[in-house]
Structures are given as structure tokens and as C-alpha cells.
Design an enzyme around this catalytic site. Structure first.
Site, PDB file in Angstrom:
ATOM      1  N   HIS A  54       0.823  -1.481  -0.169  1.00 17.69           N
ATOM      2  CA  HIS A  54       0.123   0.022  -0.084  1.00 17.69           C
ATOM      3  C   HIS A  54       0.755   1.301   0.056  1.00 17.69           C
ATOM      4  O   HIS A  54       2.031   1.183   0.613  1.00 17.69           O
ATOM      5  CB  HIS A  54      -0.785  -0.142   1.087  1.00 17.69           C
ATOM      6  CG  HIS A  54      -1.768  -0.960   1.403  1.00 17.69           C
ATOM      7  ND1 HIS A  54      -3.048  -0.827   2.260  1.00 17.69           N
ATOM      8  CD2 HIS A  54      -2.222  -1.954   0.436  1.00 17.69           C
ATOM      9  CE1 HIS A  54      -4.004  -2.024   1.826  1.00 17.69           C
ATOM     10  NE2 HIS A  54      -3.206  -2.702   0.730  1.00 17.69           N
ATOM     11  N   GLU A  56       0.823   4.045   1.700  1.00 18.24           N
ATOM     12  CA  GLU A  56       1.238   4.463   2.960  1.00 18.24           C
ATOM     13  C   GLU A  56       2.589   3.398   3.476  1.00 18.24           C
ATOM     14  O   GLU A  56       3.734   4.021   3.849  1.00 18.24           O
ATOM     15  CB  GLU A  56       0.380   4.399   4.182  1.00 18.24           C
ATOM     16  CG  GLU A  56      -0.915   5.080   3.796  1.00 18.24           C
ATOM     17  CD  GLU A  56      -2.224   4.156   3.235  1.00 18.24           C
ATOM     18  OE1 GLU A  56      -1.874   3.405   2.166  1.00 18.24           O
ATOM     19  OE2 GLU A  56      -3.089   4.178   3.538  1.00 18.24           O
ATOM     20  N   CYS A  84      -6.292   1.817   5.918  1.00 15.63           N
ATOM     21  CA  CYS A  84      -6.866   0.502   6.352  1.00 15.63           C
ATOM     22  C   CYS A  84      -6.204   0.104   7.664  1.00 15.63           C
ATOM     23  O   CYS A  84      -5.260   0.902   8.107  1.00 15.63           O
ATOM     24  CB  CYS A  84      -6.605  -0.450   5.098  1.00 15.63           C
ATOM     25  SG  CYS A  84      -4.593  -1.077   5.145  1.00 15.63           S
ATOM     26  N   CYS A  87      -2.307  -0.135   7.401  1.00 16.49           N
ATOM     27  CA  CYS A  87      -1.463   0.947   7.332  1.00 16.49           C
ATOM     28  C   CYS A  87      -1.662   1.920   8.781  1.00 16.49           C
ATOM     29  O   CYS A  87      -0.745   2.579   8.965  1.00 16.49           O
ATOM     30  CB  CYS A  87      -1.991   2.023   6.017  1.00 16.49           C
ATOM     31  SG  CYS A  87      -1.453   0.928   4.636  1.00 16.49           S
TER      32      CYS A  87
END
Ligand SMILES: [Zn+2]
Length: 150
Positions: A54, A56, A84, A87
Site C-alpha cells: 500500500h 502508506e 486501512c 496502514c
């Protein structure tokens, strides 16, 4: 433009690049203590075949490498979409000082929508949270991506 507008614009550019490459368009930027950009990343889950890639996580890793330390308490993570659970956990693990996000994620958001991992008083670190920055364009880039796929 708000205080966070320039960084969010850069995160949006990373999101668009991710979308153009076939990944869900989410982008993130890490700012250092002086407000300079330490790292920029887009979601690479499809391209890397990596469930943890992801935006992040990639941006936090790059910022930590740039600084030579894992603790990012003087840093700000700016991301186009509400993080999410993974993260949000990474933000706490990195001791990120401030989280700025654009669009809310009612299906998976772990900072406001489904959970509030980063402000849980049982955890030993709680980033400051600024939400809804440039929410229009941050939502539009996602909506456009999924509309094109239907
Ligand atoms: Zn995530």
C-alpha cells in the site's frame, strides 16, 4: 489552498500514476520536520503482487530509509484515502506525528470509518489526525478508476 494542499497534490499525482499502471489509485507523501518531502509512493499491490504494498507502507519505508531511523515522530504522512487497518498499524509502529488524509473509506477505513486504530487510548502512540483534505479530488480519482473498470 490549505496548509496541506501542496503535499496532497503530490500524493494525488502518485495516486494517478498508480491508477494508470493498473493499481487502485492511492498515493502518499511523507513530510519531514521542516515540511520538505521525504518520500512519495503510490499503491503497488498489483504491480508487485504484494498484499502489503500500500502507498502508506511504501512511503513510510522510504522515509525511514532516507532518515536512517524507524521512528518518524517528527513526520507527517499525507495520503489520499483513509488508511486501512494494516496502514493505520504501520503509522502507530512508526510513531508518525501527524496523519493527513483526503477521502474517507467506508468499506475499509481504520482511522474513522470502521475503526479508529490511531487514536485508541490503549496504544502507546497516537498520531494527530487531519481528515477531509481535498476530499473532492481524492474521491474523484478513485471513482474514475472504478468507473473505467465497469
Ligand atoms: Zn493500507
Amino acid at each position: 489552498m490549505s496548509r496541506w494542499g501542496a503535499a496532497m497534490s503530490e500524493a494525488l499525482a502518485a495516486a494517478r500514476d498508480a491508477g494508470a499502471a493498473g493499481d487502485v489509485p492511492v498515493g502518499a507523501v511523507v513530510l519531514g520536520r521542516d515540511g520538505a518531502v521525504l518520500a512519495t509512493a503510490g499503491n503497488r499491490r498489483e504491480r508487485d503482487a504484494d498484499p502489503t504494498a500500500h502507498a502508506e507502507v511504501l512511503a513510510l519505508r522510504a522515509a525511514a530509509r532516507a532518515l536512517g531511523r524507524w521512528r518518524l515522530d517528527d513526520c507527517t504522512l499525507v495520503v489520499t484515502l483513509e488508511p486501512c487497518t494494516m496502514c493505520a498499524g504501520a503509522l502507530v509502529a512508526a510513531r508518525v506525528g501527524t496523519l493527513v488524509f483526503g477521502a474517507f473509506d467506508p468499506r475499509a477505513g481504520a482511522v474513522a470509518s470502521l475503526f479508529d486504530v490511531v487514536r485508541d487510548p490503549r496504544l502507546n502512540h497516537r498520531p494527530q489526525v487531519v481528515s477531509g483534505i481535498m476530499v473532492g479530488p481524492c474521491s474523484a480519482v478513485l471513482d474514475g478508476f472504478f468507473a473505467d473498470r465497469r
